[in-house]
Design an enzyme around this catalytic site. Sequence first.
Site, mmCIF file in Angstrom:
data_model
loop_
_atom_site.group_PDB
_atom_site.id
_atom_site.type_symbol
_atom_site.label_atom_id
_atom_site.label_comp_id
_atom_site.label_asym_id
_atom_site.label_seq_id
_atom_site.Cartn_x
_atom_site.Cartn_y
_atom_site.Cartn_z
ATOM 1 N N CYS A 193 1.159 -1.564 -0.290
ATOM 2 C CA CYS A 193 0.165 -0.275 0.160
ATOM 3 C C CYS A 193 0.581 1.012 -0.268
ATOM 4 O O CYS A 193 2.500 1.484 -0.292
ATOM 5 C CB CYS A 193 -1.001 -0.151 1.105
ATOM 6 N N CYS A 237 3.656 1.710 2.356
ATOM 7 C CA CYS A 237 5.276 1.063 2.230
ATOM 8 C C CYS A 237 5.956 1.639 1.106
ATOM 9 O O CYS A 237 7.153 2.092 1.157
ATOM 10 C CB CYS A 237 4.585 -0.404 1.466
ATOM 11 N N ASP A 284 4.077 31.250 -30.672
ATOM 12 C CA ASP A 284 5.277 31.365 -31.199
ATOM 13 C C ASP A 284 4.966 31.826 -33.284
ATOM 14 O O ASP A 284 3.673 30.868 -32.919
ATOM 15 C CB ASP A 284 6.658 30.624 -31.620
ATOM 16 N N ASP A 309 9.212 26.685 -30.334
ATOM 17 C CA ASP A 309 9.981 25.110 -31.230
ATOM 18 C C ASP A 309 11.152 25.127 -29.855
ATOM 19 O O ASP A 309 11.619 26.259 -29.320
ATOM 20 C CB ASP A 309 10.966 25.509 -32.266
ATOM 21 N N ASP A 326 13.296 29.152 -28.638
ATOM 22 C CA ASP A 326 12.447 29.322 -28.168
ATOM 23 C C ASP A 326 12.730 29.023 -26.951
ATOM 24 O O ASP A 326 12.122 29.124 -25.345
ATOM 25 C CB ASP A 326 10.740 29.456 -28.434
HETATM 26 N N1 LIG Z 1 18.848 36.498 -40.850
HETATM 27 C C1 LIG Z 1 18.313 37.644 -41.037
HETATM 28 N N2 LIG Z 1 17.902 38.172 -42.299
HETATM 29 C C2 LIG Z 1 16.863 38.778 -42.804
HETATM 30 N N3 LIG Z 1 16.339 39.818 -41.696
HETATM 31 C C3 LIG Z 1 16.806 39.023 -40.459
HETATM 32 C C4 LIG Z 1 17.860 38.242 -40.318
HETATM 33 N N4 LIG Z 1 17.176 38.157 -38.687
HETATM 34 C C5 LIG Z 1 16.594 38.551 -38.182
HETATM 35 N N5 LIG Z 1 15.588 39.374 -39.529
HETATM 36 C C6 LIG Z 1 14.615 40.287 -39.398
HETATM 37 O O1 LIG Z 1 14.284 40.234 -37.436
HETATM 38 C C7 LIG Z 1 13.355 40.433 -37.735
HETATM 39 C C8 LIG Z 1 12.792 39.738 -36.127
HETATM 40 O O2 LIG Z 1 13.554 38.812 -36.179
HETATM 41 P P1 LIG Z 1 13.467 37.164 -34.755
HETATM 42 O O3 LIG Z 1 14.456 35.976 -35.359
HETATM 43 O O4 LIG Z 1 13.025 37.766 -33.776
HETATM 44 O O5 LIG Z 1 12.190 37.404 -35.560
HETATM 45 P P2 LIG Z 1 11.308 36.054 -36.328
HETATM 46 O O6 LIG Z 1 12.040 34.447 -36.864
HETATM 47 O O7 LIG Z 1 10.892 36.627 -38.394
HETATM 48 O O8 LIG Z 1 9.767 35.220 -35.887
HETATM 49 P P3 LIG Z 1 9.280 34.799 -34.719
HETATM 50 O O9 LIG Z 1 9.285 35.376 -33.477
HETATM 51 O O10 LIG Z 1 8.074 34.612 -34.923
HETATM 52 O O11 LIG Z 1 10.250 33.088 -34.768
HETATM 53 C C9 LIG Z 1 12.562 39.520 -38.991
HETATM 54 O O12 LIG Z 1 11.575 39.329 -38.997
HETATM 55 C C10 LIG Z 1 13.455 39.935 -39.471
HETATM 56 O O13 LIG Z 1 12.764 41.163 -40.260
#
Ligand SMILES: Nc1ncnc2c1ncn2[C@@H]1O[C@H](COP(=O)(O)OP(=O)(O)OP(=O)(O)O)[C@@H](O)[C@H]1O
Length: 754
Positions: A13, A16, A435, A637, A641
């Site tokens: 039980c 235990c 997200d 993901d 995140d």
């Molecule tokens: N490598 C990159 N090339 C072009 N734009 C970029 C790059 N990294 C960031 N950005 C710009 O910065 C913004 C914010 O990027 P962030 O990674 O914060 O968000 P996300 O991936 O677009 O969206 P979520 O938050 O939904 O994943 C993007 O929407 C883009 O406009």
Amino acid sequence: MENATLKLRGMGCAACAKSIEDAIRSVPGVNECIVNFGAEQATVDYNPKKTDLQAIQDAVDAAGYAAYPLQAQNLLAGEDDEEKRHRQQESRELQRKVTLGGVISTVLLIGSLPMMTGLNLPFIPTWLHNPWLQLILTTPVQFWCGYSFYVNTWKALKRHAATMDTLIALGTSAAYFYSLFATLVPGFFIAQGLMPDVYYETAAIVITLILLGRLFENRAKGQTSAAIRQLIGLQAKTARLIRNGKEIDVPIEQVAIGDVVLVRPGEKIPVDGEVVTGTSTVDEAMVTGESVAVKKQPGDEVIGATINKTGSFQFRATRVGKDTVLAQIVQLVQQAQGSKAPIQRLADQVTGWFVPAVIAIALFTFIIWYNIMGNITLALMTTVGVLIIACPCALGLATPTSVMVGTGKGAENGILIKGAESLELAHQIKTIVLDKTGTITQGKPTVTDFLTVNGTANGNEIQLIQLAASLERNSEHPLAEAVVRYAQSQEVMLTEVRDFEAISGSGVQGIVSHKLVQIGTQRWMEELQIHTQALQPDKERLEYLGKTAVWLAVDGEIQGLMGIADAIKPTSTQAIKALQKLGLEVVMLTGDNRRTAESIAREVGIKRVLAEVRPDQKAATVQAIQAEGKIVAMVGDGINDAPALAQADVGIAIGTGTDIAIAASDITLISGDLLSIVTAIQLSRATIRNIRQNLFFAFIYNVAGIPIAAGILFPFFGWLLNPIIAGAAMAFSSVSVVTNALRLRNFQAKGARG
Ligand SMILES: Nc1ncnc2c1ncn2[C@@H]1O[C@H](COP(=O)(O)OP(=O)(O)OP(=O)(O)O)[C@@H](O)[C@H]1O
Ligand SMILES: [Cu+]
Ligand SMILES: [Mg+2]
């Protein structure tokens, strides 16, 4: 610190479970230990430098139980059969005892009918009521069928503890030895003007009923772990390898990483791997819960235990043995089933002081009835009744059985729940933060528009694509991959980049062909004081369509604008509607710009949008929502995140193929389908409801039964709880709890999957 799971044997039980917990905790070097009675498992956290598993097993042995370590790879190799055999053997023994007890109890019951009912029943021979005959009949029941109660009482006594077996041993022994005394020296009673009545049937029937309850419980408990057995059963037994150009069949344990495996239509894929040649469709429902078959071509990952449908293909094994997705799932589910829900702690505390309290109440009852009322029969009946009805066994079963069935059910649906605590929290979720990229959308963006300030003539456009893609090749952002793919589709050659820099949440920059190239958001361009008037109307149009607009600047001048679209997953809209119908507030969280985010939110029906949130602010944003007094779940993901998932009350990670990011999250959805979230929340609610019902079933017998058994109602109504009824109620409470938990197996997600 090391973590191990031990399988336990010999527990009667929940008390235990508590003594094993205490025994393990007292081993030097053990940090924490949780024993789950329902799953018959101990989870131990220990310092391998100070102690080892052997020492822990010895401690369990010394406490009068048995423990052996449990590992996923053993399980895959059939260790589980051993478990099943043990359970069956236990069932058979119980069955023998119940049969003997049942036959004898029936005879005793018939014999005592005239006395119990006070009627004259001439068809019952009087010799059946002979105390000597009853003594001979009852003795084997008391000491053979009831042997385990005495053994367990003794084990507990050695630890200065008392378990529910103590109560049963005490209660039935009281009835038996009183009767024995009355049989041997009836004169003692007659001299005092009392009848030398015997209560053998009480002892025999109570023992039989309780063993019957345990028999049912044992069988039902075997069914609660059916989910795990089912998962293990998914494993293929053999694999067909290509070695030195020849096909050979080998047992699954012999497959090594790098082996090339051949799979024909209709066959099970033995281990995890990557397709080398051939194409096919694969049914992955058993692992991901996703019912649509998935196309596979060279380069794609395949998951062991899934079923190949149409074509033949060869794949290279990448994960074998305990590293396969299936083995990890089995291990996770097993751990989850052994974990303790917070709601269980209450039950544990109650169980801890329950048994001593009951013995005190029983003694008190006896003293009152005997000393004050001077009635030995009533005193004995009430005391035995209290001892029997008070067994807290169902209390120890209430939550673990539901948790086992609930987590198993989750695994069946591609939902991996890390522990009972997450399962419990999930039913309280008020707000669910999603997200955007990769969660609501597919996370596979493509460049749909490429606009230039200075036209397309003289290779201007091609040159810009080259600059952009060369730069983005260095970034891991999904948007960057889209740009690179776009350049490849246009057959543009890429060049070297110097001084590459990624500005999180803004964009990327670097020197390409002696030019400073910057790609990123409007806000970043403003910060860099680069004017963006040129294509402003186009940008707003793209964003209004839900596309991400990304600026391309060369040497501080805007040269181009890219529109990048990421398709919404087919089921997102339906899932979000279902979540809202469950009464949850759905919030979108994204680093993307407001207009794009709102466009997508509109499409999927989300009202609250938190846009332009930089990656490092996401966790703080979740915290801000929590500060509104809400229980928040974050879905994203598991890799990007992770901090936000950890901050949320319940972190839900979306799986991407075989890469199940279990670490960061409380719940992992193996498929990226948002409908699984709906299922997970419904499952959590169903499980908690089930646990509450179980606790009610477990408590009601004890709480209502004890005062009645003690004879509280007797002075007013003449009502007394016959110990036999108490025994039946006790057995019934365990059975009803386990049966109720098994009802969860019929759980079906409502309104989500069509
Ligand atoms: N490598 C990159 N090339 C072009 N734009 C970029 C790059 N990294 C960031 N950005 C710009 O910065 C913004 C914010 O990027 P962030 O990674 O914060 O968000 P996300 O991936 O677009 O969206 P979520 O938050 O939904 O994943 C993007 O929407 C883009 O406009
Ligand atoms: Cu009990
Ligand atoms: Mg992102």
